[in-house]
Design a protein around this motif. Structure first.
Motif, mmCIF file in Angstrom:
data_model
loop_
_atom_site.group_PDB
_atom_site.id
_atom_site.type_symbol
_atom_site.label_atom_id
_atom_site.label_comp_id
_atom_site.label_asym_id
_atom_site.label_seq_id
_atom_site.Cartn_x
_atom_site.Cartn_y
_atom_site.Cartn_z
ATOM 1 N N ALA A 1 0.833 -1.203 0.000
ATOM 2 C CA ALA A 1 0.000 0.000 0.000
ATOM 3 C C ALA A 1 0.866 1.251 0.000
ATOM 4 C CB ALA A 1 -0.934 0.000 1.214
ATOM 5 N N PHE A 2 1.958 1.211 0.756
ATOM 6 C CA PHE A 2 2.862 2.370 0.766
ATOM 7 C C PHE A 2 3.536 2.537 -0.586
ATOM 8 C CE2 PHE A 2 7.022 4.316 1.241
ATOM 9 C CZ PHE A 2 6.674 5.522 1.848
ATOM 10 N N VAL A 3 3.896 1.417 -1.241
ATOM 11 C CA VAL A 3 4.532 1.506 -2.563
ATOM 12 C C VAL A 3 3.587 2.177 -3.562
ATOM 13 C CG1 VAL A 3 5.441 0.159 -4.496
ATOM 14 C CG2 VAL A 3 6.021 -0.481 -2.133
ATOM 15 N N GLN A 4 2.303 1.799 -3.533
ATOM 16 C CA GLN A 4 1.325 2.421 -4.430
ATOM 17 C C GLN A 4 1.164 3.903 -4.100
ATOM 18 O OE1 GLN A 4 -2.232 0.127 -4.914
ATOM 19 N NE2 GLN A 4 -3.417 1.831 -5.765
ATOM 20 N N PHE A 5 1.106 4.225 -2.830
ATOM 21 C CA PHE A 5 1.051 5.608 -2.382
ATOM 22 C C PHE A 5 2.258 6.380 -2.910
ATOM 23 C CE2 PHE A 5 2.391 8.768 0.749
ATOM 24 C CZ PHE A 5 1.238 9.512 0.956
ATOM 25 N N TRP A 6 3.427 5.756 -2.867
ATOM 26 C CA TRP A 6 4.664 6.396 -3.313
ATOM 27 C C TRP A 6 4.602 6.713 -4.811
ATOM 28 C CZ3 TRP A 6 8.897 5.445 -6.506
ATOM 29 C CH2 TRP A 6 10.068 6.156 -6.221
ATOM 30 N N PHE A 7 4.078 5.801 -5.614
ATOM 31 C CA PHE A 7 3.978 6.050 -7.055
ATOM 32 C C PHE A 7 2.964 7.161 -7.353
ATOM 33 C CE2 PHE A 7 6.088 1.891 -7.675
ATOM 34 C CZ PHE A 7 7.037 2.287 -8.618
#
Length: 422
Positions: free
Chosen positions: A18-24
């Motif tokens: 979820a954090f990776v998607q937020f980061w993108f």
């Protein structure tokens, strides 16, 4: 040997999708915003040729960010933060589509551009507290400082390529830049809409003066938090010279839109490299002295940029400026989030946003105004000297912050700090 398929360690940011998607999503919107900033600044300066009008860009961003911050913080604690961020991105997308349309149809003028920039800034005022408050729910608490650095690195990574690409695309016209920006904002809105985000059911409270100013009261009770965000406010307010980059690019360094893009990207390169280091190394000691040293370094880098007449030296000074500023940003962000309960994070982030936007947007107006009086070089020199003076004053006014060793204060330490200020 076959490639390793071992899962990422539990403390790795990659183990939190979820954090990776937020980061993108941050990458896409940050990339678009930096391209937008280059196009707006160059387009308005090309239309008017006045330094003061560059300051007006900062002014129209400043008013909504400050006037709407407290209501936005209250909303972030009352409603689903992910939806608030997504709605903000969609409103910004509409404004950028309008900028593309008036530019492609050759209908652009200063007033119309500033109105649409005001629309973008209004949406961002509501987006920012919700966005900042989401990060602690995406990763475990021990990983939060590195997540804050990684989140900041998303914007900085976008700033490396965004301004340079924006400057290159500007050769085809501002409408082309705005069209690409609109596409990036749409991607960010879709990613945010599909994000799996778990938020505790908010306790609905009516908007009263007490609830709106709860974040202000919270920060006043914690002198270290007050000291760190007010230091950033005054240091960047005085030392910021980004609003004057079109003047330095055209009149002092004698370069074009591509050079302006490189100048805007240089602080991001320094900030990105620093943020990547911070994502792998926890700051576990001497965070107070480190922060003060880096803010002083920010002031020195500003002075070097002011006197430079060579593009390479100006880029080096801005590179150092960005690296120093990133340390201050991560310390401030992690300290505020770690010391704030989730039910208060939106309102506290809103107060933090007032400090940040005051230093950035009002700082741009201040720089443009002073540059109109005494010239861009003298205005930047005054700002750099002012930053060093502020560092000295804050070290004397906030001794507990000067001596602070860790980002997350121990309970006994926090209690002693509160008693010290009574």
């Amino acid at each position: 040997m076959p490639p390793s398929t071992a899962p990422a360690p539990a403390d790795s940011l990659r183990s939190h999708p979820a954090f990776v998607q937020f980061w993108f999503a941050r990458i896409a919107s940050g990339f678009g915003f930096q391209m937008l900033s280059v196009a707006v600044g160059w387009q308005i300066y090309a239309i008017t040729g006045r330094a003061l009008d560059l300051g007006l860009i900062g002014l129209v961003q400043f008013f909504p960010s400050v006037l709407l911050a407290l209501p936005a913080g209250h909303m972030a604690d009352q409603f689903e933060r992910r939806r608030i961020v997504q709605l903000g991105l969609l409103v910004e997308w509409l404004a950028i589509v309008a900028l593309a349309a008036i530019s492609l149809l050759h209908l652009a003028h200063e007033a119309g551009i500033l109105v649409l920039v005001f629309m973008v800034s209004t949406a961002k005022a509501f987006e920012f507290p919700a966005l900042q408050s989401m990060v602690p729910a995406l990763v475990p608490t021990p990983v939060l400082p590195r997540a804050m650095a990684a989140s900041a690195s998303a914007g900085q990574a976008a700033m490396i390529m965004g301004p340079a690409v924006g400057g290159l695309l500007y050769v085809a016209g501002p409408g082309t830049v705005y069209s690409v920006c609109a596409l990036l904002y749409l991607v960010a809105a879709v990613l945010m809409g599909r994000l799996r985000y778990e938020q505790a059911p908010p306790r609905r409270e009516p908007a009263t003066l007490k609830t709106l100013f709860a974040g202000v009261h919270f920060i006043r009770q914690r002198p270290d938090v007050l000291g760190v965000i007010s230091l950033d406010l005054f240091a960047v307010l005085l030392g910021g010279a980004t609003a004057l980059l079109p003047i330095f690019a055209k009149d002092i360094l004698h370069t074009g839109p591509w050079g302006l893009g490189l100048l805007r990207a240089a602080p991001a390169v320094g900030a990105l490299l620093m943020s990547l280091w911070l994502t792998r190394h926890n700051m576990e000691r001497r965070v107070g002295p480190i922060m003060f040293a880096c803010v002083a370094g920010f002031g020195v880098a500003t002075l070097v940029f002011a006197v430079s007449t060579a593009l390479w030296l100006s880029l080096a000074a801005l590179f150092a400026l960005g690296a120093f500023d990133m340390v201050s940003m991560v310390i401030r962000g992690a300290l505020v989030q770690l010391d704030t309960p989730d039910a208060m994070r939106g309102r506290v982030s809103a107060v933090n946003a007032i400090f940040i936007n005051t230093s950035n947007q009002l700082g741009e107006f201040e720089s443009g105004l002073v540059a109109a009086w005494v010239g861009a070089v003298n205005a930047t020199l005054i700002g750099g000297i002012g930053t060093l003076v502020v560092v000295g004053l804050w070290m004397a006014m906030f001794p507990s912050l000067r001596r602070r060793q860790r980002l997350h204060a121990e309970p006994a330490q926090a209690d002693a700090t509160a008693i010290e200020t009574l």
